[in-house]
Design a protein around this motif. Sequence first.
Motif, PDB file in Angstrom:
ATOM      1  N   PRO A  73       0.802  -1.230   0.000  1.00  0.00           N
ATOM      2  CA  PRO A  73       0.000   0.000   0.000  1.00  0.00           C
ATOM      3  C   PRO A  73       0.836   1.281   0.000  1.00  0.00           C
ATOM      4  O   PRO A  73       0.324   2.345  -0.366  1.00  0.00           O
ATOM      5  N   LYS A  74       2.114   1.185   0.381  1.00  0.00           N
ATOM      6  CA  LYS A  74       2.948   2.372   0.456  1.00  0.00           C
ATOM      7  C   LYS A  74       3.955   2.467  -0.692  1.00  0.00           C
ATOM      8  O   LYS A  74       4.941   3.205  -0.600  1.00  0.00           O
ATOM      9  N   ILE A  75       3.693   1.750  -1.763  1.00  0.00           N
ATOM     10  CA  ILE A  75       4.551   1.888  -2.933  1.00  0.00           C
ATOM     11  C   ILE A  75       4.268   3.236  -3.587  1.00  0.00           C
ATOM     12  O   ILE A  75       3.122   3.692  -3.653  1.00  0.00           O
ATOM     13  N   ASN A  76       5.303   3.913  -4.032  1.00  0.00           N
ATOM     14  CA  ASN A  76       5.154   5.196  -4.711  1.00  0.00           C
ATOM     15  C   ASN A  76       4.941   4.954  -6.202  1.00  0.00           C
ATOM     16  O   ASN A  76       5.832   4.446  -6.882  1.00  0.00           O
ATOM     17  N   ILE A  77       3.763   5.296  -6.694  1.00  0.00           N
ATOM     18  CA  ILE A  77       3.429   5.118  -8.100  1.00  0.00           C
ATOM     19  C   ILE A  77       3.649   6.431  -8.846  1.00  0.00           C
ATOM     20  O   ILE A  77       3.087   7.469  -8.483  1.00  0.00           O
ATOM     21  N   ILE A  78       4.473   6.383  -9.881  1.00  0.00           N
ATOM     22  CA  ILE A  78       4.693   7.555 -10.728  1.00  0.00           C
ATOM     23  C   ILE A  78       4.289   7.169 -12.151  1.00  0.00           C
ATOM     24  O   ILE A  78       4.919   6.302 -12.764  1.00  0.00           O
ATOM     25  N   PHE A  79       3.232   7.763 -12.647  1.00  0.00           N
ATOM     26  CA  PHE A  79       2.741   7.431 -13.976  1.00  0.00           C
ATOM     27  C   PHE A  79       3.520   8.184 -15.038  1.00  0.00           C
ATOM     28  O   PHE A  79       3.902   9.347 -14.858  1.00  0.00           O
ATOM     29  N   VAL A  80       3.772   7.490 -16.143  1.00  0.00           N
ATOM     30  CA  VAL A  80       4.500   8.052 -17.268  1.00  0.00           C
ATOM     31  C   VAL A  80       3.612   7.914 -18.503  1.00  0.00           C
ATOM     32  O   VAL A  80       3.141   6.814 -18.809  1.00  0.00           O
ATOM     33  N   THR A  81       3.375   8.994 -19.217  1.00  0.00           N
ATOM     34  CA  THR A  81       2.479   8.909 -20.374  1.00  0.00           C
ATOM     35  C   THR A  81       2.715  10.066 -21.326  1.00  0.00           C
ATOM     36  O   THR A  81       3.329  11.075 -20.956  1.00  0.00           O
ATOM     37  N   GLY A  82       2.229   9.887 -22.532  1.00  0.00           N
ATOM     38  CA  GLY A  82       2.291  10.964 -23.517  1.00  0.00           C
ATOM     39  C   GLY A  82       1.013  11.768 -23.558  1.00  0.00           C
ATOM     40  O   GLY A  82       0.876  12.707 -24.351  1.00  0.00           O
ATOM     41  N   TYR A  83       0.066  11.418 -22.712  1.00  0.00           N
ATOM     42  CA  TYR A  83      -1.230  12.085 -22.698  1.00  0.00           C
ATOM     43  C   TYR A  83      -1.576  12.555 -21.292  1.00  0.00           C
ATOM     44  O   TYR A  83      -1.234  11.909 -20.314  1.00  0.00           O
ATOM     45  N   SER A  84      -2.280  13.659 -21.200  1.00  0.00           N
ATOM     46  CA  SER A  84      -2.693  14.181 -19.901  1.00  0.00           C
ATOM     47  C   SER A  84      -4.098  13.721 -19.527  1.00  0.00           C
ATOM     48  O   SER A  84      -4.575  14.025 -18.432  1.00  0.00           O
ATOM     49  N   ASP A  85      -4.751  12.952 -20.406  1.00  0.00           N
ATOM     50  CA  ASP A  85      -6.137  12.544 -20.178  1.00  0.00           C
ATOM     51  C   ASP A  85      -6.318  11.726 -18.903  1.00  0.00           C
ATOM     52  O   ASP A  85      -7.386  11.728 -18.302  1.00  0.00           O
ATOM     53  N   TYR A  86      -5.251  11.000 -18.515  1.00  0.00           N
ATOM     54  CA  TYR A  86      -5.388  10.068 -17.400  1.00  0.00           C
ATOM     55  C   TYR A  86      -5.006  10.685 -16.048  1.00  0.00           C
ATOM     56  O   TYR A  86      -5.023  10.005 -15.041  1.00  0.00           O
TER      57      TYR A  86
END
Length: 270
Positions: A73-86
């Motif tokens: 539950p304490k994992i740091n999620i960093i999203f990487v994408t070419g779109y800002s929609d998400y």
Amino acid sequence: MRIIAVDDEDLALEGCINAIKKTEPDATVEGFTSGKKAIEKAEDIKPQVAFLDVEMRTDNGIDVAKQLQEKNPKINIIFVTGYSDYMQEAFAIYASGYIMKPVTAAKVKAELEHLRFPVEEDAEQHTNKLKVHTFGEFEVFTPDGVPLDFVYSKTRELLAVLIDANGAMRTFNQIMEKIWQDEDDAGSHRSYMRNLFADMTRIFAEHNCSEALIRRRGEAAINKAFFDCDYFDFLDGKKAETGFVGEYMNQYSWAEPTLGKLVQLSDDIW
């Protein structure tokens, strides 16, 4: 710091990993082109940070993040994408950060400096360091000063190549060209090299340093945090303390270019 990166595009994944390594050279970084594989390996790796591509051909980064959070539950999620929609959906699951492609070291640095959950350093990385001597003959010792007992002599040379790389990734071809530099077909030793990696993995595990070896498809490196090494100290500015007198990995002729650089860097202390 234990970090994973997931992107189904090889070049994008490589770029992300390189940016992470530039920012955190001592981190253990594992890359995956499949969210499913990353989730399977998470149990062993226990990642503290995950860089996830949001939209992949066979996986959805949001779903992968949720499954990783179930494991930690304490994992740091960093999203990487070419779109800002998400972006809205990403922060709805309490992501640590969000990076717009292309991934750069500056962007990674900014996210790692503002993680949602603090990352605790592994005690073993600091108390169970293997001792490496490169100035003179190359030798490797346990934290208690006992020489490591590799099954193959070439395993020691494999480790020497990775130490010489100073934590940078080296392809299997680059490694073989050094270890078997006097042979016309160095690449023919690929199956033998798998035995060398297995030998290294075994002995690292025996000394509670399983994470000292970093491997991904076709490449390998060492995690510098697990080694007390005169060469690393020299490059970190502790030149006088290392006792360097113009000798480096004497038994390996492929180490001569590095020796030349060390001699050049030593001009200011001689």
